[in-house]
Design a protein around this motif. Structure first.
Motif, PDB file in Angstrom:
ATOM      1  N   SER A  16      -7.403 -13.308  19.717  1.00 11.83           N
ATOM      2  CA  SER A  16      -8.167 -12.440  19.593  1.00 11.83           C
ATOM      3  C   SER A  16      -7.767 -11.030  20.285  1.00 11.83           C
ATOM      4  CB  SER A  16      -9.835 -12.402  20.262  1.00 11.83           C
ATOM      5  OG  SER A  16      -9.608 -12.833  21.648  1.00 11.83           O
ATOM      6  N   ARG A  17      -6.577 -11.179  21.133  1.00 15.54           N
ATOM      7  CA  ARG A  17      -6.105 -10.318  21.817  1.00 15.54           C
ATOM      8  C   ARG A  17      -4.626  -9.886  21.454  1.00 15.54           C
ATOM      9  NH1 ARG A  17      -8.846 -13.151  25.622  1.00 15.54           N
ATOM     10  NH2 ARG A  17      -6.664 -14.252  26.106  1.00 15.54           N
ATOM     11  N   GLU A  18      -3.998 -10.759  20.727  1.00 13.38           N
ATOM     12  CA  GLU A  18      -2.659 -10.778  20.296  1.00 13.38           C
ATOM     13  C   GLU A  18      -2.363  -9.865  19.069  1.00 13.38           C
ATOM     14  OE1 GLU A  18      -1.291 -14.853  19.859  1.00 13.38           O
ATOM     15  OE2 GLU A  18      -0.865 -15.039  22.058  1.00 13.38           O
ATOM     16  N   ALA A  19      -1.357  -9.222  18.938  1.00 13.33           N
ATOM     17  CA  ALA A  19      -0.951  -8.369  18.070  1.00 13.33           C
ATOM     18  C   ALA A  19      -0.566  -9.205  16.763  1.00 13.33           C
ATOM     19  CB  ALA A  19       0.039  -7.262  18.356  1.00 13.33           C
ATOM     20  N   LYS A  20       0.080 -10.196  17.199  1.00  9.88           N
ATOM     21  CA  LYS A  20       0.441 -11.179  16.091  1.00  9.88           C
ATOM     22  C   LYS A  20       0.147 -12.700  16.174  1.00  9.88           C
ATOM     23  CE  LYS A  20       4.997  -8.685  15.294  1.00  9.88           C
ATOM     24  NZ  LYS A  20       6.593  -8.703  15.406  1.00  9.88           N
ATOM     25  N   VAL A  21      -0.398 -13.128  15.154  1.00 12.06           N
ATOM     26  CA  VAL A  21      -0.942 -14.569  15.004  1.00 12.06           C
ATOM     27  C   VAL A  21      -0.117 -15.492  14.181  1.00 12.06           C
ATOM     28  CG1 VAL A  21      -2.972 -15.995  14.844  1.00 12.06           C
ATOM     29  CG2 VAL A  21      -3.108 -13.842  15.755  1.00 12.06           C
ATOM     30  N   GLN A  22       0.446 -16.496  14.765  1.00 19.68           N
ATOM     31  CA  GLN A  22       1.263 -17.379  13.810  1.00 19.68           C
ATOM     32  C   GLN A  22       0.205 -18.437  13.235  1.00 19.68           C
ATOM     33  OE1 GLN A  22       4.521 -18.146  12.057  1.00 19.68           O
ATOM     34  NE2 GLN A  22       4.898 -16.808  14.019  1.00 19.68           N
ATOM     35  N   LEU A  23       0.390 -18.491  12.133  1.00 14.43           N
ATOM     36  CA  LEU A  23      -0.376 -19.752  11.430  1.00 14.43           C
ATOM     37  C   LEU A  23       0.603 -20.868  10.919  1.00 14.43           C
ATOM     38  CD1 LEU A  23      -2.744 -17.982   8.779  1.00 14.43           C
ATOM     39  CD2 LEU A  23      -3.480 -18.950  11.013  1.00 14.43           C
ATOM     40  N   LYS A  24       0.117 -22.036  11.585  1.00 17.43           N
ATOM     41  CA  LYS A  24       1.224 -23.270  11.315  1.00 17.43           C
ATOM     42  C   LYS A  24       0.529 -23.972  10.271  1.00 17.43           C
ATOM     43  CE  LYS A  24       2.621 -23.580  16.001  1.00 17.43           C
ATOM     44  NZ  LYS A  24       2.508 -24.484  17.485  1.00 17.43           N
ATOM     45  N   GLY A  25       1.492 -24.405   9.270  1.00 13.08           N
ATOM     46  CA  GLY A  25       1.206 -25.422   8.331  1.00 13.08           C
ATOM     47  C   GLY A  25       1.099 -24.491   6.936  1.00 13.08           C
ATOM     48  N   VAL A  26       1.526 -23.182   7.087  1.00 15.60           N
ATOM     49  CA  VAL A  26       1.084 -22.119   5.859  1.00 15.60           C
ATOM     50  C   VAL A  26       2.367 -21.735   5.443  1.00 15.60           C
ATOM     51  CG1 VAL A  26      -0.366 -20.403   4.799  1.00 15.60           C
ATOM     52  CG2 VAL A  26      -1.457 -22.112   6.511  1.00 15.60           C
ATOM     53  N   ASP A  27       2.973 -21.698   4.302  1.00 16.07           N
ATOM     54  CA  ASP A  27       4.229 -20.893   4.050  1.00 16.07           C
ATOM     55  C   ASP A  27       3.880 -19.446   3.734  1.00 16.07           C
ATOM     56  OD1 ASP A  27       4.039 -20.880   0.931  1.00 16.07           O
ATOM     57  OD2 ASP A  27       3.433 -22.872   1.228  1.00 16.07           O
ATOM     58  N   ALA A  28       4.982 -18.579   3.480  1.00 10.87           N
ATOM     59  CA  ALA A  28       4.897 -17.372   3.455  1.00 10.87           C
ATOM     60  C   ALA A  28       4.326 -17.039   2.093  1.00 10.87           C
ATOM     61  CB  ALA A  28       6.198 -16.594   3.516  1.00 10.87           C
ATOM     62  N   SER A  29       4.537 -17.604   1.004  1.00 11.47           N
ATOM     63  CA  SER A  29       4.027 -17.286  -0.120  1.00 11.47           C
ATOM     64  C   SER A  29       2.427 -17.648  -0.266  1.00 11.47           C
ATOM     65  CB  SER A  29       4.589 -17.815  -1.430  1.00 11.47           C
ATOM     66  OG  SER A  29       4.619 -19.237  -1.227  1.00 11.47           O
ATOM     67  N   THR A  30       2.187 -18.950   0.311  1.00 10.50           N
ATOM     68  CA  THR A  30       0.826 -19.170   0.302  1.00 10.50           C
ATOM     69  C   THR A  30      -0.227 -18.318   1.155  1.00 10.50           C
ATOM     70  OG1 THR A  30       1.085 -21.540   0.101  1.00 10.50           O
ATOM     71  CG2 THR A  30      -0.818 -21.107   0.888  1.00 10.50           C
ATOM     72  N   ILE A  50      -3.497 -15.921   0.101  1.00  6.76           N
ATOM     73  CA  ILE A  50      -4.593 -16.090   1.022  1.00  6.76           C
ATOM     74  C   ILE A  50      -5.359 -14.835   1.151  1.00  6.76           C
ATOM     75  CG2 ILE A  50      -5.725 -16.840   3.036  1.00  6.76           C
ATOM     76  CD1 ILE A  50      -5.679 -19.115   1.307  1.00  6.76           C
ATOM     77  N   VAL A  51      -4.364 -13.916   1.884  1.00 10.71           N
ATOM     78  CA  VAL A  51      -4.698 -12.523   2.227  1.00 10.71           C
ATOM     79  C   VAL A  51      -5.116 -11.601   1.080  1.00 10.71           C
ATOM     80  CG1 VAL A  51      -3.852 -10.393   3.305  1.00 10.71           C
ATOM     81  CG2 VAL A  51      -3.147 -12.703   4.277  1.00 10.71           C
ATOM     82  N   ILE A  87      -3.748 -18.931  -9.466  1.00  7.97           N
ATOM     83  CA  ILE A  87      -3.577 -20.492  -9.093  1.00  7.97           C
ATOM     84  C   ILE A  87      -2.368 -21.240 -10.061  1.00  7.97           C
ATOM     85  CG2 ILE A  87      -4.598 -22.727  -8.677  1.00  7.97           C
ATOM     86  CD1 ILE A  87      -6.925 -21.371  -8.243  1.00  7.97           C
ATOM     87  N   THR A  88      -1.327 -21.690  -9.869  1.00  5.23           N
ATOM     88  CA  THR A  88      -0.300 -22.484 -10.757  1.00  5.23           C
ATOM     89  C   THR A  88      -0.308 -23.819 -10.480  1.00  5.23           C
ATOM     90  OG1 THR A  88       1.692 -21.607  -9.504  1.00  5.23           O
ATOM     91  CG2 THR A  88       0.731 -20.061 -11.077  1.00  5.23           C
ATOM     92  N   VAL A  89       0.488 -24.462 -11.072  1.00  3.81           N
ATOM     93  CA  VAL A  89       0.823 -25.997 -10.780  1.00  3.81           C
ATOM     94  C   VAL A  89       1.494 -26.170  -9.550  1.00  3.81           C
ATOM     95  CG1 VAL A  89       2.274 -27.832 -11.655  1.00  3.81           C
ATOM     96  CG2 VAL A  89       0.793 -26.791 -13.186  1.00  3.81           C
ATOM     97  N   GLU A  90       2.623 -25.082  -9.051  1.00  3.54           N
ATOM     98  CA  GLU A  90       3.333 -25.169  -8.132  1.00  3.54           C
ATOM     99  C   GLU A  90       2.652 -24.796  -6.852  1.00  3.54           C
ATOM    100  OE1 GLU A  90       5.330 -25.016 -12.006  1.00  3.54           O
ATOM    101  OE2 GLU A  90       4.238 -23.292 -11.032  1.00  3.54           O
ATOM    102  N   SER A  91       1.793 -24.010  -7.053  1.00  6.06           N
ATOM    103  CA  SER A  91       0.950 -23.154  -5.774  1.00  6.06           C
ATOM    104  C   SER A  91      -0.175 -23.932  -5.385  1.00  6.06           C
ATOM    105  CB  SER A  91       0.750 -21.606  -6.261  1.00  6.06           C
ATOM    106  OG  SER A  91      -0.382 -21.530  -7.206  1.00  6.06           O
ATOM    107  N   VAL A  92      -0.715 -24.820  -6.277  1.00  2.00           N
ATOM    108  CA  VAL A  92      -2.282 -25.161  -5.946  1.00  2.00           C
ATOM    109  C   VAL A  92      -2.461 -26.168  -4.727  1.00  2.00           C
ATOM    110  CG1 VAL A  92      -1.867 -27.293  -7.650  1.00  2.00           C
ATOM    111  CG2 VAL A  92      -4.378 -26.345  -7.168  1.00  2.00           C
ATOM    112  N   LEU A  93      -1.348 -26.888  -4.748  1.00  2.00           N
ATOM    113  CA  LEU A  93      -1.498 -27.976  -3.521  1.00  2.00           C
ATOM    114  C   LEU A  93      -1.295 -27.313  -2.138  1.00  2.00           C
ATOM    115  CD1 LEU A  93       0.317 -31.110  -4.700  1.00  2.00           C
ATOM    116  CD2 LEU A  93      -2.263 -30.675  -4.810  1.00  2.00           C
ATOM    117  N   PRO A  94      -0.300 -26.287  -1.895  1.00  3.22           N
ATOM    118  CA  PRO A  94      -0.391 -25.596  -0.520  1.00  3.22           C
ATOM    119  C   PRO A  94      -1.446 -24.722  -0.484  1.00  3.22           C
ATOM    120  CG  PRO A  94       1.342 -25.011  -2.088  1.00  3.22           C
ATOM    121  CD  PRO A  94       0.905 -25.998  -2.807  1.00  3.22           C
ATOM    122  N   LEU A  95      -2.088 -24.232  -1.589  1.00  2.00           N
ATOM    123  CA  LEU A  95      -3.245 -23.312  -1.441  1.00  2.00           C
ATOM    124  C   LEU A  95      -4.513 -23.954  -1.054  1.00  2.00           C
ATOM    125  CD1 LEU A  95      -3.630 -20.082  -2.177  1.00  2.00           C
ATOM    126  CD2 LEU A  95      -4.240 -20.583  -4.511  1.00  2.00           C
TER     127      LEU A  95
END
Length: 610
Positions: free
Chosen positions: A97-111, A115-116, A126-134
């Motif tokens: 809540s105080r940090e300027a940068k928050v690292q999300l583990k288990g989420v790749d850049a394109s996903t 999401i954002v 949503i595509t065949v390639e993106s559906v599972l990580p999404l």
């Protein structure tokens, strides 16, 4: 401002109103219980669009969400408003809540970018390639609608080859709709699913759940094959489950030839004493004429119902249509759609052949080929699954105008007219396991066109006519396991060219130059009169579907004693003792075969009869 000025201002506003507008509604200081609720339906989307523009231009952004080295500037309040996950992260006393940068583990850049974008626009591609990580990210970050959208996309991609894997995925993400749809595909397309590699990876409980399901769409032979493939994939570990899983195979619906050649002598089953016991019970109950006893402690196999996927179809074969030409037509009636369908035509135009259904196949026996003066001993076998005819094992004697009946894995061919144009009293029996015909004891009195039915180990012949076309007032009874006959005279019988069917615990004789319907109780040896048909009918067909009697075509005697061909299609309900019309056959028809074929519908398209 003085009260006078306020009054003048109010009057000025009223004077500017369009003609016909009530000034009372527009007075600024008038109190009213009614008012205008204004809704700007574009406000939310416009607000999101403006927020996204601010984000993209890094205006007022106060946190960066990171996936590895990838950073996406965002607004804490927007993220916190979009999901409970981010709300807990930014509105609690966590360091994020105080940090300027928050690292999300288990989420790749394109996903993360998707999401954002979804958070700020409500849209995501949503595509065949993106559906599972999404899907994984939506589950972790608590976006239930996005998770459901991914689930819907996966449902649209379901195939027999991936549905078992999809079932596991649905359990991981708790997607009940995906789980139900994937299971539905697995059950509906079970033969294809059984060929997939995923089936071998099921645990014993999962496989048992599939094999025991009433809705499984697959013949029992395929159920058995799938079971054995699964066990042999890891024999040492899985053979201890064999007895429990083998019980899920409904042996009474297995073709006897398959049972004899592939199940009864299987070395793996023979190595298990409990499985051997099940096999012996099946042999006695299902595949033997001579015993129906079950082994101690085992439920009779006959009490296990067929799977829900099995469906009854009414089939009409051959006969004479319209202008009395012998036809090769084969018609199927689907009671669920009330429509008629054309199937593969008979291999030949056969005059007064006989037909019977056995083990999901139709056997067409004998008859006289049109254009020839001699009867035939040929047998043709029809598979509804393949929509195809093939030659069968010929009968021992050529005959036409004969009758046939099926019992367990046997077919009986009874009487008829032989090569010398004589009335035959001979009976022969076909063993579908050994694929052989054998002669049986002849009937006491040779008759033509009797009504025939099998009930409780006995074959009943009602009435018929002699060589001089006189009605025969006899019931002739054949004890199947003893190969013996006896006859009974009765004044109740006077039917010719009439079918008989088993309806509940009674044998029903349907017309025969009469409107009369008689129900015979073999236990009490008594007849009960049922509601009459509308017309005096003969040369018609009759069969039972869903505990109701269906009568097709035939010829009818009019009030002035003339004979007319019929296309009528009627149903008798024994519960109400009433008749109802089911419409008309595709054409007038008589001297045809009419029977019920129980099988599993397959996913094929055949042209419908107009």
């Amino acid at each position: 401002m003085c009260s006078k000025s306020r009054s003048c201002h109010s009057l000025t506003l009223q004077d500017d109103l369009p003609l016909g507008t009530s000034p009372r509604l527009c007075r600024m200081d008038t109190e009213s219980s009614e008012g205008l609720l204004f809704k700007d339906h574009d406000f939310s989307s416009d607000l999101l669009r403006q927020l996204n523009d601010l984000r993209q231009n890094r205006i007022l952004t106060d946190v960066s969400i990171c996936a590895g080295s990838w950073e996406v500037p965002c607004h804490r309040n927007v993220l916190a408003s979009s999901s409970p996950y981010f709300r807990a992260m930014f509105c609690s006393n966590f360091r994020e809540s105080r940090e300027a940068k928050v690292q999300l583990k288990g989420v790749d850049a394109s996903t993360l970018e998707r999401i954002v974008l979804y958070v700020y626009t409500g849209e995501v591609h949503i595509t065949v390639e993106s559906v599972l990580p999404l899907m994984e990210a939506a589950s972790m970050l608590q976006y239930p609608k996005l998770l459901e959208a991914c689930s819907s996309f996966l449902q649209s991609q379901l195939t027999p080859s991936n549905c078992l894997g999809m079932t596991r995925l649905s359990e991981i993400f708790s997607c009940e709709t995906l789980r139900k749809k994937a299971r539905e595909v697995a059950l509906t397309y079970f033969p294809e699913v059984a060929a997939s590699a995923d089936l071998k990876e099921l645990c014993a409980l999962e496989l048992r759940d599939y094999l025991g399901d009433d809705g499984l769409c697959g013949e029992e032979e395929k159920v058995f094959e799938a079971l054995m493939v699964w066990i042999k994939h890891d024999l040492q570990t899985r053979k201890r489950y064999m007895q429990d899983l083998f019980k899920q195979v409904r042996l009474q619906y297995v073709h006897p030839a398959f049972f004899h050649h592939f199940i009864a002598n299987d070395a793996l089953l023979q190595s298990s004493p409990p499985c051997q016991t099940i096999l012996e019970t099946a042999k006695r109950q299902v595949f033997s004429l001579y015993s129906t006893a079950s082994s101690a402690g085992l439920q009779p196999l006959w009490h296990v119902p067929p799977r829900n996927s099995y469906q009854d179809f009414l089939i009409l074969l051959g006969g004479r249509k319209d202008n009395q030409q012998t036809t090769r037509d084969v018609l199927l009636y689907d009671g669920q759609t009330s429509r008629w369908q054309s199937l593969a035509k008979l291999p030949a135009r056969l005059y007064k052949a006989s037909a019977v259904s056995l083990h999901r196949s139709i056997y067409m026996l004998g008859g006289m080929a049109v254009g020839k003066s001699v009867p035939s001993a040929k047998v043709y076998v029809f598979s509804l699954k393949l929509n195809q005819w093939r030659p069968g094992q010929p009968m021992l004697a050529a005959r036409y105008s004969h009758r046939s009946a099926a019992h367990k894995n046997f077919i009986f061919s009874i009487g008829g007219i032989g090569e010398g144009h004589e009335v035959m009293g001979s009976v022969e029996r076909y063993d579908s396991v050994g694929n052989v015909w054998e002669r049986m004891a002849s009937m006491p009195v040779g008759v033509l066109h009797p009504a025939v039915a099998v009930k409780d180990q006995r074959l009943y012949l009602f009435g018929g006519e002699d060589i001089m076309q006189n009605p025969v007032r006899l019931i002739q009874v054949y004890h199947i396991s003893r190969n013996t006959w006896f006859k009974m005279e009765t004044r109740m019988i006077k039917n010719v060219c009439a079918p008989a069917v088993v309806l509940g615990e009674r044998i029903v004789i349907v017309g025969g130059y009469t409107r009369r319907i008689l129900a015979y109780d073999p236990q009490s040896n008594k007849f009960v009169k049922c509601a009459d048909m509308k017309d005096r009918r003969m040369h018609h067909g009759a069969t039972v579907m869903g505990n109701k009697l269906y009568v097709t075509g035939g010829r009818r005697l009019t009030t002035d004693c003339s004979i007319e061909d019929s296309a009528s299609f009627d149903c008798y309900d024994p519960e109400t003792d009433t008749w109802t019309s089911q419409g008309q056959l595709p054409h007038k028809l008589f001297d045809h075969a009419c029977l019920t074929l129980q099988c599993i519908p397959h996913h094929s398209t055949v042209p419908w009869v107009p």
